[in-house]
Enzyme design. Structure first.
Site, PDB file in Angstrom:
ATOM      1  N   CYS A 163     -10.421  20.459  -7.634  1.00 28.13           N
ATOM      2  CA  CYS A 163      -9.186  20.593  -6.941  1.00 28.13           C
ATOM      3  C   CYS A 163      -8.355  22.031  -7.359  1.00 28.13           C
ATOM      4  CB  CYS A 163      -8.201  19.393  -7.460  1.00 28.13           C
ATOM      5  SG  CYS A 163      -9.226  17.755  -6.935  1.00 28.13           S
TER       6      CYS A 163
ATOM      7  N   HIS B  35       1.074  19.652  -9.877  1.00 29.99           N
ATOM      8  CA  HIS B  35      -0.255  19.122  -9.332  1.00 29.99           C
ATOM      9  C   HIS B  35      -0.081  17.535  -8.964  1.00 29.99           C
ATOM     10  CE1 HIS B  35      -4.491  18.755  -8.753  1.00 29.99           C
ATOM     11  NE2 HIS B  35      -4.614  17.655  -9.473  1.00 29.99           N
TER      12      HIS B  35
ATOM     13  N   GLU C  33       1.213  16.262 -16.886  1.00 35.00           N
ATOM     14  CA  GLU C  33       1.828  17.354 -16.477  1.00 35.00           C
ATOM     15  C   GLU C  33       3.179  17.394 -16.593  1.00 35.00           C
ATOM     16  OE1 GLU C  33       1.790  19.979 -12.422  1.00 35.00           O
ATOM     17  OE2 GLU C  33       1.040  18.066 -12.348  1.00 35.00           O
TER      18      GLU C  33
ATOM     19  N   LYS D 227       2.059  16.348  -2.544  1.00 37.16           N
ATOM     20  CA  LYS D 227       0.818  15.684  -2.276  1.00 37.16           C
ATOM     21  C   LYS D 227       1.595  14.281  -1.840  1.00 37.16           C
ATOM     22  CE  LYS D 227      -2.700  17.381  -5.400  1.00 37.16           C
ATOM     23  NZ  LYS D 227      -1.809  18.673  -5.930  1.00 37.16           N
TER      24      LYS D 227
ATOM     25  N   HIS E 245      -3.890  14.336  -1.124  1.00 36.74           N
ATOM     26  CA  HIS E 245      -4.611  15.511  -1.955  1.00 36.74           C
ATOM     27  C   HIS E 245      -5.651  16.113  -1.054  1.00 36.74           C
ATOM     28  CE1 HIS E 245      -6.125  17.358  -5.227  1.00 36.74           C
ATOM     29  NE2 HIS E 245      -6.259  16.585  -6.310  1.00 36.74           N
TER      30      HIS E 245
ATOM     31  N   PHE F  71     -11.085  18.177 -11.849  1.00 36.81           N
ATOM     32  CA  PHE F  71     -12.096  17.325 -12.299  1.00 36.81           C
ATOM     33  C   PHE F  71     -12.916  18.431 -13.228  1.00 36.81           C
ATOM     34  CE2 PHE F  71     -12.677  13.189  -9.720  1.00 36.81           C
ATOM     35  CZ  PHE F  71     -11.489  12.963  -9.971  1.00 36.81           C
TER      36      PHE F  71
END
Length: 416
Positions: A165, A305, A316, A337, A342, A403
């Site tokens: 991502c 994010h 985060e 998002k 996403h 990831f």
């Protein structure tokens, strides 16, 4: 070696809430949700039966039908968004030095639908190896920048970045540095993804990564909300034209913002979970600030994010408090998002565009779908919940994490 300044002179977007930059921005500031039941395939037996698909998009309006059939959807999206950005930049394509124009593109997965369909077709046959001759060229992630360069004759640096991502933020940072170091004058950069497929939804369901709020898709992506239950899969593309400052000034280009710096880090912790203390997120923001030569108190807005996953949003948020201290409470924080879902490898690019437009327009888009505070997230942080907020934005930060523990952060600032 002189480090050159780099600016943004063109934008292109293809998203679940708008098929061009203007539509995308209007969707953002009006808090539009792109989530709806899946139409691309029969998802009735899946744990998650909704996603953020593109709406009213016909690729044949943009790409010749015969050529489009040679491309996976992720490449189609890349070409369409890049076309918009290049047109927006008003580059003189007849006279520009194409040896010094490159394309660096991000995709977390690439041609998943092509791979899925070819394997399913083979499995349904008699064992004879009948494959589409375009199977491999449609599937590989680097074909997107390849197709863009072929269309326009751009002969500068050309490759794909893959960091899940974080892929398109990695692409933007690489493009920034190629111009900074004098290897190119102009770079087309960004990312695209098209994983709303049987394999994509099924695979992320198996990871228990997706929201299963099938009774209310429009509110399923709810970053920082106590009842968030996973991310919502999205698709599309974002494209940016990065240009060396003097080159842009010399041709009278319209400049959206300066790209001040980029940072990278790794969690080195787990294949899918973030570091619980947000260590990688903290490091990537510090690295980005250092690269840009800016202080924490210079930052006005952060597009987090913020995927709407239970662990990620907490980690985060902790990292932001560690990096920015008391100033964190003065920053407008958001997660777009909540509206787009996403976009995986394309997330960094479309969210960078949101950050750039926040600077240009003096408006921070909201984080929609907030209903209940999470007591593990500091409620004094301004997450711009549910309604866009007007404010002067001189410096905007955009975070993307992938990831494997890949972290990327990009900083944009209003041109001096």
């Amino acid at each position: 070696m002189e480090i050159k300044r780099v600016v943004v002179t063109g934008l292109g977007a293809l998203t679940p809430i708008g098929n061009n930059v203007e539509q995308y921005w209007n969707g953002l500031i009006n808090g539009v949700s792109g989530a709806a039941p899946i139409t691309y395939f029969d998802a009735s037996k899946f744990k998650t039966r909704f996603a953020c698909e593109l709406k009213d998009f016909d690729v044949n309006q943009f790409i010749d039908r015969k050529e489009a059939r040679k491309m996976d959807r992720f490449t189609q999206y890349a070409v369409v968004a890049s076309d918009e950005a290049i047109l927006d930049s008003k580059l003189d394509l007849e006279n520009i030095d194409k040896d010094r124009v490159g394309v660096i593109w991000g995709a977390g997965i690439g041609g998943l639908e092509t791979f899925q369909n070819e394997v399913l077709n083979f499995a349904a046959g008699d064992g004879s190896p009948r494959f589409n001759p375009f199977f491999i060229p449609k599937m590989i992630a680097d074909i997107a920048p390849g197709q863009i360069s072929i269309k326009y004759g751009f002969r500068g640096p050309n490759f794909a970045t893959v960091s899940a991502c974080a892929s398109s933020s990695n692409a933007i940072i690489d493009a920034l540095n190629y111009i900074r170091l004098g290897y190119a004058d102009v770079m087309v950069t960004g990312g695209s993804e098209a994983t709303i497929t049987i394999a994509g939804i099924g695979g992320f369901n198996a990871l228990q990564a997706l929201s299963t709020r099938n009774d209310d898709p429009a509110t399923a992506s709810r970053p920082f909300d106590k009842d968030r239950d996973g991310f919502v899969s999205g698709e599309g593309a974002g494209a940016l034209i990065l240009e060396e400052y003097e080159h842009a000034i010399a041709r009278g280009a319209t400049i959206y913002a300066e790209i001040a710096g980029g940072g990278l880090s790794a969690d080195a912790y787990h294949i899918t979970a973030p570091h619980p203390d947000g260590l990688g997120a903290k490091n990537v923001m510090l690295n980005c600030l250092k690269d840009a030569g800016l202080k924490p108190e210079d930052v006005d807005a952060i597009n987090m994010h913020g995927t709407s996953t239970p662990l990620g949003d907490i980690a985060e948020s902790k990292a932001i408090l560690e990096v920015f201290g008391e100033h964190a409470y003065s920053i407008n924080i958001n997660s777009t998002k909540s509206m787009t879902g996403h976009l995986l490898g394309a997330a960094g690019a479309v969210e960078a565009i949101a950050s750039i437009l926040a600077i240009k327009n003096g408006i921070v888009p909201p984080t929609i779908n907030h209903f209940t505070d999470d007591d593990q997230i500091d409620s004094k942080l301004n997450f711009t919940f549910n309604k866009a907020q007007k404010r002067t934005v001189n410096v905007a930060m955009s975070n993307t994490f992938g990831f494997g523990g890949h972290n990327a952060c990009v900083l944009f600032k209003k041109l001096d």
